[in-house]
Write a protein that holds these residues in place. Structure first.
Motif, PDB file in Angstrom:
ATOM      1  N   ASN A 271       0.843  -1.190   0.000  1.00  0.00           N
ATOM      2  CA  ASN A 271       0.000   0.000   0.000  1.00  0.00           C
ATOM      3  C   ASN A 271       0.883   1.247   0.000  1.00  0.00           C
ATOM      4  O   ASN A 271       1.552   1.549   0.982  1.00  0.00           O
ATOM      5  CB  ASN A 271      -0.913   0.004   1.237  1.00  0.00           C
ATOM      6  N   LEU A 272       0.896   1.970  -1.141  1.00  0.00           N
ATOM      7  CA  LEU A 272       1.708   3.174  -1.263  1.00  0.00           C
ATOM      8  C   LEU A 272       0.891   4.433  -1.037  1.00  0.00           C
ATOM      9  O   LEU A 272       1.393   5.538  -1.210  1.00  0.00           O
ATOM     10  CB  LEU A 272       2.362   3.220  -2.655  1.00  0.00           C
ATOM     11  N   VAL A 273      -0.387   4.278  -0.657  1.00  0.00           N
ATOM     12  CA  VAL A 273      -1.251   5.435  -0.425  1.00  0.00           C
ATOM     13  C   VAL A 273      -1.325   5.678   1.076  1.00  0.00           C
ATOM     14  O   VAL A 273      -1.927   4.902   1.816  1.00  0.00           O
ATOM     15  CB  VAL A 273      -2.663   5.193  -0.991  1.00  0.00           C
ATOM     16  N   SER A 274      -0.709   6.756   1.535  1.00  0.00           N
ATOM     17  CA  SER A 274      -0.598   7.000   2.976  1.00  0.00           C
ATOM     18  C   SER A 274      -1.951   7.240   3.631  1.00  0.00           C
ATOM     19  O   SER A 274      -2.111   7.028   4.832  1.00  0.00           O
ATOM     20  CB  SER A 274       0.320   8.200   3.228  1.00  0.00           C
ATOM     21  N   SER A 275      -2.942   7.674   2.839  1.00  0.00           N
ATOM     22  CA  SER A 275      -4.243   7.993   3.425  1.00  0.00           C
ATOM     23  C   SER A 275      -5.176   6.778   3.499  1.00  0.00           C
ATOM     24  O   SER A 275      -6.319   6.910   3.947  1.00  0.00           O
ATOM     25  CB  SER A 275      -4.928   9.086   2.597  1.00  0.00           C
ATOM     26  N   PHE A 276      -4.694   5.598   3.087  1.00  0.00           N
ATOM     27  CA  PHE A 276      -5.570   4.428   3.070  1.00  0.00           C
ATOM     28  C   PHE A 276      -6.167   4.166   4.448  1.00  0.00           C
ATOM     29  O   PHE A 276      -7.354   3.854   4.579  1.00  0.00           O
ATOM     30  CB  PHE A 276      -4.803   3.191   2.591  1.00  0.00           C
ATOM     31  N   TYR A 277      -5.360   4.285   5.504  1.00  0.00           N
ATOM     32  CA  TYR A 277      -5.831   3.967   6.849  1.00  0.00           C
ATOM     33  C   TYR A 277      -6.685   5.073   7.457  1.00  0.00           C
ATOM     34  O   TYR A 277      -7.182   4.936   8.561  1.00  0.00           O
ATOM     35  CB  TYR A 277      -4.650   3.609   7.754  1.00  0.00           C
ATOM     36  N   GLN A 278      -6.839   6.188   6.711  1.00  0.00           N
ATOM     37  CA  GLN A 278      -7.813   7.208   7.106  1.00  0.00           C
ATOM     38  C   GLN A 278      -9.016   7.202   6.169  1.00  0.00           C
ATOM     39  O   GLN A 278      -9.862   8.076   6.230  1.00  0.00           O
ATOM     40  CB  GLN A 278      -7.174   8.601   7.098  1.00  0.00           C
ATOM     41  N   SER A 279      -9.077   6.198   5.272  1.00  0.00           N
ATOM     42  CA  SER A 279     -10.160   6.138   4.291  1.00  0.00           C
ATOM     43  C   SER A 279     -11.487   5.837   4.986  1.00  0.00           C
ATOM     44  O   SER A 279     -11.535   5.397   6.135  1.00  0.00           O
ATOM     45  CB  SER A 279      -9.867   5.071   3.238  1.00  0.00           C
ATOM     46  N   GLU A 280     -12.575   6.048   4.258  1.00  0.00           N
ATOM     47  CA  GLU A 280     -13.912   5.880   4.833  1.00  0.00           C
ATOM     48  C   GLU A 280     -14.167   4.442   5.276  1.00  0.00           C
ATOM     49  O   GLU A 280     -14.694   4.194   6.367  1.00  0.00           O
ATOM     50  CB  GLU A 280     -14.974   6.299   3.813  1.00  0.00           C
ATOM     51  N   VAL A 281     -13.761   3.474   4.448  1.00  0.00           N
ATOM     52  CA  VAL A 281     -14.046   2.076   4.791  1.00  0.00           C
ATOM     53  C   VAL A 281     -13.289   1.648   6.041  1.00  0.00           C
ATOM     54  O   VAL A 281     -13.844   0.955   6.918  1.00  0.00           O
ATOM     55  CB  VAL A 281     -13.715   1.139   3.599  1.00  0.00           C
ATOM     56  N   VAL A 282     -12.027   2.082   6.169  1.00  0.00           N
ATOM     57  CA  VAL A 282     -11.245   1.736   7.350  1.00  0.00           C
ATOM     58  C   VAL A 282     -11.771   2.484   8.578  1.00  0.00           C
ATOM     59  O   VAL A 282     -11.944   1.901   9.660  1.00  0.00           O
ATOM     60  CB  VAL A 282      -9.751   2.027   7.137  1.00  0.00           C
ATOM     61  N   THR A 283     -12.029   3.775   8.422  1.00  0.00           N
ATOM     62  CA  THR A 283     -12.506   4.586   9.546  1.00  0.00           C
ATOM     63  C   THR A 283     -13.820   4.048  10.098  1.00  0.00           C
ATOM     64  O   THR A 283     -14.014   3.947  11.313  1.00  0.00           O
ATOM     65  CB  THR A 283     -12.682   6.044   9.105  1.00  0.00           C
ATOM     66  N   LYS A 284     -14.728   3.670   9.199  1.00  0.00           N
ATOM     67  CA  LYS A 284     -16.020   3.130   9.632  1.00  0.00           C
ATOM     68  C   LYS A 284     -15.823   1.823  10.405  1.00  0.00           C
ATOM     69  O   LYS A 284     -16.454   1.601  11.449  1.00  0.00           O
ATOM     70  CB  LYS A 284     -16.907   2.902   8.409  1.00  0.00           C
ATOM     71  N   ALA A 285     -14.937   0.959   9.902  1.00  0.00           N
ATOM     72  CA  ALA A 285     -14.691  -0.320  10.578  1.00  0.00           C
ATOM     73  C   ALA A 285     -14.027  -0.106  11.931  1.00  0.00           C
ATOM     74  O   ALA A 285     -14.349  -0.800  12.906  1.00  0.00           O
ATOM     75  CB  ALA A 285     -13.834  -1.215   9.696  1.00  0.00           C
ATOM     76  N   VAL A 286     -13.085   0.827  12.000  1.00  0.00           N
ATOM     77  CA  VAL A 286     -12.416   1.135  13.268  1.00  0.00           C
ATOM     78  C   VAL A 286     -13.419   1.663  14.287  1.00  0.00           C
ATOM     79  O   VAL A 286     -13.412   1.264  15.460  1.00  0.00           O
ATOM     80  CB  VAL A 286     -11.274   2.148  13.048  1.00  0.00           C
ATOM     81  N   HIS A 287     -14.301   2.560  13.855  1.00  0.00           N
ATOM     82  CA  HIS A 287     -15.297   3.111  14.775  1.00  0.00           C
ATOM     83  C   HIS A 287     -16.233   2.021  15.284  1.00  0.00           C
ATOM     84  O   HIS A 287     -16.627   2.027  16.457  1.00  0.00           O
ATOM     85  CB  HIS A 287     -16.094   4.217  14.081  1.00  0.00           C
ATOM     86  N   GLY A 288     -16.588   1.076  14.418  1.00  0.00           N
ATOM     87  CA  GLY A 288     -17.422  -0.038  14.853  1.00  0.00           C
ATOM     88  C   GLY A 288     -16.727  -0.881  15.907  1.00  0.00           C
ATOM     89  O   GLY A 288     -17.340  -1.313  16.888  1.00  0.00           O
ATOM     90  N   ALA A 289     -15.423  -1.120  15.710  1.00  0.00           N
ATOM     91  CA  ALA A 289     -14.648  -1.913  16.670  1.00  0.00           C
ATOM     92  C   ALA A 289     -14.484  -1.161  17.988  1.00  0.00           C
ATOM     93  O   ALA A 289     -14.547  -1.764  19.069  1.00  0.00           O
ATOM     94  CB  ALA A 289     -13.287  -2.266  16.085  1.00  0.00           C
ATOM     95  N   LEU A 290     -14.265   0.147  17.912  1.00  0.00           N
ATOM     96  CA  LEU A 290     -14.145   0.947  19.136  1.00  0.00           C
ATOM     97  C   LEU A 290     -15.453   0.931  19.923  1.00  0.00           C
ATOM     98  O   LEU A 290     -15.456   0.825  21.153  1.00  0.00           O
ATOM     99  CB  LEU A 290     -13.752   2.383  18.792  1.00  0.00           C
ATOM    100  N   TYR A 291     -16.563   1.016  19.208  1.00  0.00           N
ATOM    101  CA  TYR A 291     -17.876   0.937  19.864  1.00  0.00           C
ATOM    102  C   TYR A 291     -18.033  -0.415  20.553  1.00  0.00           C
ATOM    103  O   TYR A 291     -18.498  -0.500  21.698  1.00  0.00           O
ATOM    104  CB  TYR A 291     -18.988   1.139  18.830  1.00  0.00           C
ATOM    105  N   ALA A 292     -17.633  -1.472  19.842  1.00  0.00           N
ATOM    106  CA  ALA A 292     -17.755  -2.817  20.411  1.00  0.00           C
ATOM    107  C   ALA A 292     -16.915  -2.952  21.677  1.00  0.00           C
ATOM    108  O   ALA A 292     -17.371  -3.526  22.678  1.00  0.00           O
ATOM    109  CB  ALA A 292     -17.320  -3.856  19.372  1.00  0.00           C
ATOM    110  N   VAL A 293     -15.705  -2.439  21.637  1.00  0.00           N
ATOM    111  CA  VAL A 293     -14.803  -2.514  22.791  1.00  0.00           C
ATOM    112  C   VAL A 293     -15.367  -1.743  23.977  1.00  0.00           C
ATOM    113  O   VAL A 293     -15.335  -2.210  25.124  1.00  0.00           O
ATOM    114  CB  VAL A 293     -13.415  -1.976  22.401  1.00  0.00           C
TER     115      VAL A 293
END
Length: 372
Positions: A271-293
């Motif tokens: 992955n050469l795109v530095s913003s991938f981990y701030q992308s919508e799909v990743v951010t949404k999944a991270v927020h779901g996991a944070l909610y679960a935790v």
């Protein structure tokens, strides 16, 4: 041809320079250990790398005590008693079955046996011989065979298929001994992936698990592997499976974190795109996991699994403070994704932990400002 070589050179330079540029943008500079400016994880009470336990994602003192007794005495009875006292549908039972099977498999790898040497894991063979109707021993034996197949042979080969077929028979025997127990069917999920069950057959197996343990996180993670693009599904099917599980998850269930595991299973190789981990799909999944935790009960045995994966994504997304908040809960045990996919889980985890500490301090954080 010359243009091709130039393009290849530019790609290699990008791979080398990108991490440096990302560190500069985040205000993090690499310095030598011992430098006055070096961030020290020990300041936060984190364990040294060599002290990290790679066997489990989180603490289970009862399991560790029993494992020690079993491996020291080669007597299976303590393991049998521990499993008998663990509720069948409890995530803890599944983790303990995996742990006993993994210990026997690793012993056998280290001591394959010979003319004058007893092979490792002999206690498991004795367990099955002396207590053939022990449902716990049968489940451990089935999982042991599955781990042996993945550890010692290659999917698609005759050797792999033979061991997996033996494991399938062992799952059937374990299921007969405990009809309401989901564990034999959860073990079979890995067999289904390895032997490429047709989707209709896999779904039939999955329904048996849902009838017995509809909210079992470990089962959902095992099923997700089957639906992944690299096995028998696709990115879209895997995402759909994970999102459906999250949507029907009751409050307090860690199934809300399933989309993050689906994203992880489909990360690009490079992955050469530095913003991938701030992308919508990743951010949404991270927020779901944070909610679960945040909504899960503190003693949920799958909580550490989700926290470890969050550390990976939060560090990659340069969300340093949130990464540190997860680290204070999991530090000490690193037997979870994504660290277990590497040859040195403790080292890989320690690198991400050091990045989190450095990023946290570069943005004004300190041991005094980190809540525990």
């Amino acid at each position: 041809m010359e243009i091709l070589w130039v393009l290849m050179a530019l790609a290699m330079m990008s791979m080398v320079l990108l991490p440096v540029l990302m560190r500069r943008r985040a205000g993090i500079q690499q310095v030598a250990p011992g430098d006055p400016d070096a961030a020290d994880p020990a300041n936060y009470g984190f364990l040294r790398q060599e002290e990290l336990d790679i066997r489990m994602p989180g603490p289970d003192e009862d399991l560790l005590d029993v494992l020690d007794v079993v491996q020291r005495t080669q007597d299976h009875r303590a393991a049998s008693q521990l499993l008998a006292g663990t509720e069948a549908a409890d995530e803890t039972r599944w983790q303990r079955v995996q742990a006993f099977a993994g210990a026997a498999s690793l012993e056998l790898q280290q001591r394959p046996g010979g003319v004058s040497e007893t092979p490792g894991g002999q206690w498991l063979r004795v367990w099955r011989a002396e207590a053939p109707k022990d449902a716990g021993g049968a489940a451990v034996h089935a999982e042991f065979l599955v781990q042996q197949a993945w550890r010692t042979s290659t999917p698609g080969t005759d050797e792999f298929r033979i061991i997996m077929e033996e494991a399938k028979v062992a799952c059937g025997e374990a299921a007969l001994l405990a009809p309401g127990d989901p564990i034999p069917y959860i073990v079979e999920l890995s067999i289904a992936r390895g032997l490429a069950y047709p989707q209709a057959e896999f779904e039939k197996l999955w329904l048996k698990i849902l009838d017995r343990a509809p909210e079992h996180m470990g089962a959902h993670l095992a099923a997700l592997h089957y639906w992944c693009e690299k096995w028998h599904g696709s990115r879209e099917v895997a995402y759909s499976f994970a999102e459906a599980a999250a949507a029907r998850a009751p409050r307090g269930s860690l199934l809300a974190a399933m989309p993050l595991f689906a994203v992880f299973e489909h990360l690009p190789e490079v992955n050469l795109v530095s913003s991938f981990y701030q992308s919508e799909v990743v951010t949404k999944a991270v927020h779901g996991a944070l909610y679960a935790v945040h909504s899960a009960r503190p003693d949920d045995p799958m909580l550490a699994h989700v926290r470890h994966l969050l550390v990976f994504f939060l560090v990659r997304g340069e969300r340093w403070s949130e990464a540190m908040n997860q680290l204070v809960h999991v530090d000490g045990h690193v037997g979870a994704l994504p660290w277990t996919l590497t040859s040195d889980p403790a080292s890989d985890y320690a690198i991400y932990r050091a990045l989190a500490v450095a990023g946290y301090e570069a943005n004004g954080g300190s041991p005094a400002t980190l809540p525990h």
